[in-house]
Design an enzyme around this catalytic site. Sequence first.
Site: not given
Ligand code: AMP
Length: 218
Positions: A13, A88, A127, A159, A170
Site C-alpha cells: 500500500k 481499518r 523491509r 520497524r 497484525r
Molecule cells: P501501518 O504503517 O499502516 O502498518 O500502521 C502501523 C500501525 O499504526 C498499525 O499496526 C496500527 O497500530 C496503527 N494504525 C495505522 N492506521 C490505523 C488505523 N486506521 N486504525 C487503527 N490503527 C492504525
Amino acid sequence: MRIILFGPPGVGKGTQAKLLTEEFNSAHISTGDLLREAVKNMTPLGKKAKEYMDAGNLVPDEVMIGLIEEVLKSEKAQRSFILDGFPRTVAQAKALDRMFEKMGIALDAVISLRVEHDEVIRRLGNRRMCRTCGRIYNLDQLNGDMDRCKNCGGELYHRDDDKPETVRHRLDVYLNQTKPLKDFYRQTGRFIQIDGMQEIGYVHKQILDIIYKNRNHH
Ligand code: AMP
C-alpha cells in the site's frame, strides 16, 4: 481523485501510494506514517498510540477518526488524496462516509491489494524504512548498500512491528477487524481487487488502468 488503498500489512500500500502521489500530485495520507511521526515527537497523540502500535494492535477508532477528520480538513487534502491504512475497521469506514457526505465529496475507487500471508512475513522481514522521510526499501533492492536513504540520506531501520512475531499478530488483526470492510465497500460498487503478488511496476500500471477506465465512465 480520491482513492483508498486497502489490504493487509506488507501488501505494498505504502509503495503504491507513493507512486500514485508522484503521478497525480495528490496528498498521501498514511495514518501509520502520521502515527509514527507523533510517536517520534512524543505528542499527546503519539503517547496514546504507541502501546497499541508496538503490540501490533489497532489504535482505538475514536482516536483515528479524530485524526483523519483533521487531515481531511487541511489544505493539502482539498484536491485529491490517497488514503493508505485508513479505514481499518467498519466503524472507521462509516465515520469516513459521514465526513465525505458533510464535505460534499465522493470516493473514486477503493483499490484492494491481495497477497499471500507467507509473502507478507517475508516482505516485512526484509523491509527497511527511512526514519526521516518514511521511504520504503527492501533488502533485495538495496544490494548491500544498506545504511542510508537514497532519497534524503536518512537512517534506514527495521520497524519493530515488522518482526515476525508481531507481523503474525497484525495479520490476525487484519483478518478479524479489517478484512470485513471488503464487503462494506463491495456494496458501493467502486471496489476493485488487484493481485499484490506481482512486481511493483506491474501493480502500479494495473492501478493506473483502473483509474483511467473509471474516469472515462464518469
Ligand atoms: P501501518 O504503517 O499502516 O502498518 O500502521 C502501523 C500501525 O499504526 C498499525 O499496526 C496500527 O497500530 C496503527 N494504525 C495505522 N492506521 C490505523 C488505523 N486506521 N486504525 C487503527 N490503527 C492504525
